[in-house]
Design an enzyme around this catalytic site. Sequence first.
Site, short mmCIF file in Angstrom:
data_model
loop_
_atom_site.label_atom_id
_atom_site.label_comp_id
_atom_site.label_asym_id
_atom_site.label_seq_id
_atom_site.Cartn_x
_atom_site.Cartn_y
_atom_site.Cartn_z
N TYR A 50 0.82 -1.21 0.00
CA TYR A 50 0.00 0.00 0.00
C TYR A 50 0.85 1.27 0.00
CZ TYR A 50 -3.65 -3.31 1.49
OH TYR A 50 -4.51 -4.37 1.60
N LEU A 185 -17.98 -4.07 1.81
CA LEU A 185 -18.89 -3.10 1.21
C LEU A 185 -18.77 -3.09 -0.31
CD1 LEU A 185 -18.31 -0.04 3.60
CD2 LEU A 185 -19.71 -2.07 3.96
#
Length: 224
Positions: A50, A185
């Site tokens: 990341y 989600l």
Amino acid sequence: MASLTITLNDGTSMPAVAYGLYLVAQDEAKACVAAAVRAGYRHFDGAAFYDNEAAVAPSLPADAFYTTKIWTTDRTFDDAVASVRRSRAEIGRTIDLALVHWPVPGHHLEMYRALVHCRDELKIVRRVGLSNYTPEDYEELERAGALAGAPPCVNQIEVSPFLYRKSCVDYFQSRGIVVQAFKPLQRGAALEHPVVLDVAAAAGKTAAQVLVRWGIQKGLWTGR
């Protein structure tokens, strides 16, 4: 959220809901994490890939649980150890949980052994685990003897009401390994699904709360 915890197979516990750091830009990381802390998050799911761990570190509270992962390019024992050392240096403290990000064919055995070395010999991580592993990948570790005395605490895979990998979840949970549901989600896409919205309206909750609760009720650690 800090009060929701899951017990791991080493007898310790971790917060059940994590704030995912994927795609959080370096120049936004400090503010994003600070806002998440104010909202009650105490678990942060990061990774070397990341490229924001140093930016995240200043806003992490002392009681936060931090997860990192070693990327596919760190496929030798030495490279995997070096990756964990970098994460440890950038975060500025012992890593709570380190995962093999992907089961790279022909290399993930050494990558996992490197994590165990970082835990048992170097003492720079507290727990080790897996990410994106199938039962077949896990059994490869098992056959090689890599799990003897060093079972993974966690396997992080994509799971949601729209991708319920029940057989995979059951397999790992039956072995005492906590399954993390990443993309609960669906990166926001599920928040507008009519069924989710109907359930949320009936329960008096938000769509996000419904989706996260679905995972918690199935014994999943949720994040990202």
